[in-house]
Write a protein that holds these residues in place. Sequence first.
Motif, PDB file in Angstrom:
ATOM      1  N   THR A 129       0.827  -1.217   0.000  1.00 52.22           N
ATOM      2  CA  THR A 129       0.000   0.000   0.000  1.00 52.22           C
ATOM      3  C   THR A 129       0.857   1.261   0.000  1.00 52.22           C
ATOM      4  O   THR A 129       0.631   2.184  -0.790  1.00 52.22           O
ATOM      5  N   ILE A 130       1.861   1.307   0.889  1.00 53.30           N
ATOM      6  CA  ILE A 130       2.681   2.518   0.938  1.00 53.30           C
ATOM      7  C   ILE A 130       3.496   2.678  -0.350  1.00 53.30           C
ATOM      8  O   ILE A 130       3.729   3.791  -0.816  1.00 53.30           O
ATOM      9  N   ASN A 131       3.914   1.566  -0.942  1.00 51.40           N
ATOM     10  CA  ASN A 131       4.693   1.658  -2.173  1.00 51.40           C
ATOM     11  C   ASN A 131       3.852   2.117  -3.354  1.00 51.40           C
ATOM     12  O   ASN A 131       4.346   2.839  -4.220  1.00 51.40           O
ATOM     13  N   GLN A 132       2.586   1.700  -3.398  1.00 50.24           N
ATOM     14  CA  GLN A 132       1.728   2.143  -4.487  1.00 50.24           C
ATOM     15  C   GLN A 132       1.530   3.657  -4.430  1.00 50.24           C
ATOM     16  O   GLN A 132       1.563   4.346  -5.458  1.00 50.24           O
ATOM     17  N   LYS A 133       1.347   4.179  -3.210  1.00 48.03           N
ATOM     18  CA  LYS A 133       1.195   5.639  -3.048  1.00 48.03           C
ATOM     19  C   LYS A 133       2.509   6.372  -3.338  1.00 48.03           C
ATOM     20  O   LYS A 133       2.519   7.435  -3.960  1.00 48.03           O
ATOM     21  N   ALA A 134       3.622   5.800  -2.881  1.00 45.55           N
ATOM     22  CA  ALA A 134       4.919   6.435  -3.130  1.00 45.55           C
ATOM     23  C   ALA A 134       5.239   6.454  -4.616  1.00 45.55           C
ATOM     24  O   ALA A 134       5.797   7.426  -5.138  1.00 45.55           O
ATOM     25  N   ALA A 135       4.872   5.378  -5.338  1.00 44.07           N
ATOM     26  CA  ALA A 135       5.088   5.327  -6.784  1.00 44.07           C
ATOM     27  C   ALA A 135       4.216   6.358  -7.491  1.00 44.07           C
ATOM     28  O   ALA A 135       4.653   7.013  -8.446  1.00 44.07           O
ATOM     29  N   LEU A 136       2.981   6.505  -7.013  1.00 46.59           N
ATOM     30  CA  LEU A 136       2.078   7.504  -7.599  1.00 46.59           C
ATOM     31  C   LEU A 136       2.666   8.904  -7.419  1.00 46.59           C
ATOM     32  O   LEU A 136       2.681   9.710  -8.362  1.00 46.59           O
ATOM     33  N   PHE A 137       3.171   9.200  -6.231  1.00 46.50           N
ATOM     34  CA  PHE A 137       3.758  10.519  -5.975  1.00 46.50           C
ATOM     35  C   PHE A 137       4.952  10.766  -6.896  1.00 46.50           C
ATOM     36  O   PHE A 137       5.083  11.839  -7.489  1.00 46.50           O
ATOM     37  N   GLN A 181       3.503  18.953  -2.880  1.00 48.07           N
ATOM     38  CA  GLN A 181       3.390  17.807  -1.972  1.00 48.07           C
ATOM     39  C   GLN A 181       2.129  17.895  -1.126  1.00 48.07           C
ATOM     40  O   GLN A 181       1.433  16.887  -0.896  1.00 48.07           O
ATOM     41  N   GLU A 182       1.798  19.067  -0.641  1.00 45.30           N
ATOM     42  CA  GLU A 182       0.598  19.230   0.192  1.00 45.30           C
ATOM     43  C   GLU A 182      -0.671  18.956  -0.613  1.00 45.30           C
ATOM     44  O   GLU A 182      -1.633  18.381  -0.085  1.00 45.30           O
ATOM     45  N   ALA A 183      -0.668  19.346  -1.888  1.00 40.39           N
ATOM     46  CA  ALA A 183      -1.826  19.065  -2.746  1.00 40.39           C
ATOM     47  C   ALA A 183      -1.976  17.555  -2.950  1.00 40.39           C
ATOM     48  O   ALA A 183      -3.105  17.026  -2.962  1.00 40.39           O
ATOM     49  N   PHE A 184      -0.863  16.857  -3.097  1.00 40.54           N
ATOM     50  CA  PHE A 184      -0.893  15.394  -3.248  1.00 40.54           C
ATOM     51  C   PHE A 184      -1.481  14.747  -2.003  1.00 40.54           C
ATOM     52  O   PHE A 184      -2.340  13.857  -2.090  1.00 40.54           O
ATOM     53  N   VAL A 185      -1.044  15.172  -0.823  1.00 46.49           N
ATOM     54  CA  VAL A 185      -1.535  14.602   0.431  1.00 46.49           C
ATOM     55  C   VAL A 185      -3.031  14.859   0.603  1.00 46.49           C
ATOM     56  O   VAL A 185      -3.794  13.968   1.002  1.00 46.49           O
ATOM     57  N   LYS A 186      -3.466  16.071   0.275  1.00 40.25           N
ATOM     58  CA  LYS A 186      -4.881  16.415   0.421  1.00 40.25           C
ATOM     59  C   LYS A 186      -5.749  15.590  -0.521  1.00 40.25           C
ATOM     60  O   LYS A 186      -6.836  15.134  -0.159  1.00 40.25           O
ATOM     61  N   ARG A 187      -5.249  15.369  -1.736  1.00 41.87           N
ATOM     62  CA  ARG A 187      -6.031  14.655  -2.755  1.00 41.87           C
ATOM     63  C   ARG A 187      -6.007  13.139  -2.554  1.00 41.87           C
ATOM     64  O   ARG A 187      -7.030  12.468  -2.628  1.00 41.87           O
ATOM     65  N   GLU A 188      -4.825  12.579  -2.284  1.00 38.91           N
ATOM     66  CA  GLU A 188      -4.666  11.121  -2.259  1.00 38.91           C
ATOM     67  C   GLU A 188      -4.780  10.517  -0.860  1.00 38.91           C
ATOM     68  O   GLU A 188      -4.948   9.306  -0.738  1.00 38.91           O
ATOM     69  N   GLN A 192       0.469   8.428   7.065  1.00 41.80           N
ATOM     70  CA  GLN A 192       1.379   9.421   7.636  1.00 41.80           C
ATOM     71  C   GLN A 192       2.809   9.155   7.192  1.00 41.80           C
ATOM     72  O   GLN A 192       3.587  10.083   6.946  1.00 41.80           O
ATOM     73  N   GLU A 193       3.142   7.881   7.065  1.00 44.37           N
ATOM     74  CA  GLU A 193       4.492   7.516   6.654  1.00 44.37           C
ATOM     75  C   GLU A 193       4.820   8.043   5.260  1.00 44.37           C
ATOM     76  O   GLU A 193       5.861   8.660   5.042  1.00 44.37           O
ATOM     77  N   VAL A 194       3.924   7.820   4.306  1.00 40.09           N
ATOM     78  CA  VAL A 194       4.153   8.284   2.931  1.00 40.09           C
ATOM     79  C   VAL A 194       4.085   9.803   2.864  1.00 40.09           C
ATOM     80  O   VAL A 194       4.829  10.431   2.109  1.00 40.09           O
ATOM     81  N   SER A 195       3.225  10.391   3.669  1.00 46.03           N
ATOM     82  CA  SER A 195       3.131  11.852   3.705  1.00 46.03           C
ATOM     83  C   SER A 195       4.464  12.465   4.134  1.00 46.03           C
ATOM     84  O   SER A 195       4.973  13.404   3.509  1.00 46.03           O
ATOM     85  N   THR A 196       5.036  11.924   5.208  1.00 40.52           N
ATOM     86  CA  THR A 196       6.316  12.440   5.687  1.00 40.52           C
ATOM     87  C   THR A 196       7.429  12.145   4.687  1.00 40.52           C
ATOM     88  O   THR A 196       8.281  12.996   4.421  1.00 40.52           O
ATOM     89  N   TRP A 197       7.442  10.941   4.130  1.00 39.05           N
ATOM     90  CA  TRP A 197       8.464  10.559   3.156  1.00 39.05           C
ATOM     91  C   TRP A 197       8.426  11.474   1.928  1.00 39.05           C
ATOM     92  O   TRP A 197       9.463  11.930   1.441  1.00 39.05           O
TER      93      TRP A 197
END
Length: 497
Positions: A129-137, A181-188, A192-197
């Motif tokens: 899950t975290i990798n899918q979000k990190a790849a999207l970012f 980055q903040e727009a990505f966090v708000k949208r996706e 917390q881990e991926v947000s900080t990363w």
Amino acid sequence: MLIRKVIGSLPLFLLALTVAAYPGSPSLQNAKPVVIAGKVLSPKPNSSITLGINLVGFEQKELTVPVDSAGSFLFRFSAYVPTDAWMIYGNNFLILFHPGDSLYIELNGAAETREALLETVKFKGTAATINQKAALFQGLYYASALYRQDYRKKEDKVKRSTPDEFVRHCDSLRKEGIKFQEAFVKREKPSQEVSTWSRLFIEQSYYSNLSFYPGNHRAALALKKSEWDVPVQYFDFLGKYYDIKQSLISGDAISAYIGNYTYKYILSRNQRDIAALNRSVSRHEEESMLLQNIVRYSKDALTREISLCFALNSLLEQSAVGTFEENRDLVDKHIKQPFLREPLLSKYQEKKKELDRGTHIVIDPLRSGVSFVDSVLQHNKGKVIYIDFWATWCGPCRQEFPYAKKMEEAFPDGVVFLYLCLESNKDAYRNLMQKYAHGGIHRFLDGDQSNMVRQKYDIKGLPHYMLIDKEGAFVPNSDIRPSEDKTESVIRELTKR
């Protein structure tokens, strides 16, 4: 370049506090196995895939494994802490993992761009899950105008900006990056881990751009450091970095920061302290001062611990076992964390064994480095002489050695190869002589001899190379490194005259 899983249900802030109390943190006490397997769709024949693991406090560790005919691959290793790593197959991108993870990755080997690759990569397993979000970012970032800046414009900024102007330029880019980055966090709504990363991913370029500006500016204008430099307080911004404990979640960010913190911020403090001594210091003294100043100027205990480990590991990479042993008290007093201490001591034991195997290398004492070079020139008139000035602590010098050996083999007669080691540690010199087993004439010059040779032959930096023709005249050449294609042809032409 890595990341980690939140322990249990602890939020990131409490995780940071747990890390701060590292002597009792079970997550950091023992290494656990990590398995990363996967499949490359449309693989290239007889290809391999690489994982560049960013080890906090150490150099990046590269693992390369074959991709079989079906496209399958498998990595097995151990990890103490969560982090990120670069997966490299034509293109590259960051993956995140934690100690004990099993992760499966499917990627398209035919993807021509990193963005295309990231659009199709799929994950299964404990960190999917975290990798899918990190790849999207990453895919969104690399496709954005923020990343696709006009590089000529960026180079122009480096070339033409004053330090204050460049800081303002980087400040504006940083604001754009944080907004992205903040727009990505708000949208996706990632964890917390991926947000900080992802925030650290953005911040890293800001600190790196500022750190490398002085050197890049000089290179753009072909200036020497004596001709232009930033004010002594320029690198002080590195002493005000965001919470170092939180940056542990990204090995990519922490590795970049610690390198700049140690060899720019602390080194600038070193230079001020050396200037205050009102005398020159040897390379050995400078290295010891750097280690002491890491302890003296680091306000944060974890920053001090990681930076000390990084600097000591760098010394061991240069085979400076003696310097390590002289500063062993710093290891015992300040480096307590197992994920730093245990690999560092293992590296020391490994280098110690290498050094013990090379103790038979004898260092011939020289009365004068200059007179020795003069005697070599005098006794070899009628031959072409190639001189390599190097040092054990100089990475680019060591990288040239395999090419130098090939070059020696290309000229078995009529060419004398002279290797002069300057400003170095004797133990490190013995070890490297054992490791590279060069032909030619080798000599170790002490501090005073090194200074005299530098002055006589106007040696500004290392490595430095000189060619002397059959008549004993110096041949002007801008770059005659052993790895340069033109070097052999230049030497061959001189042998024909």
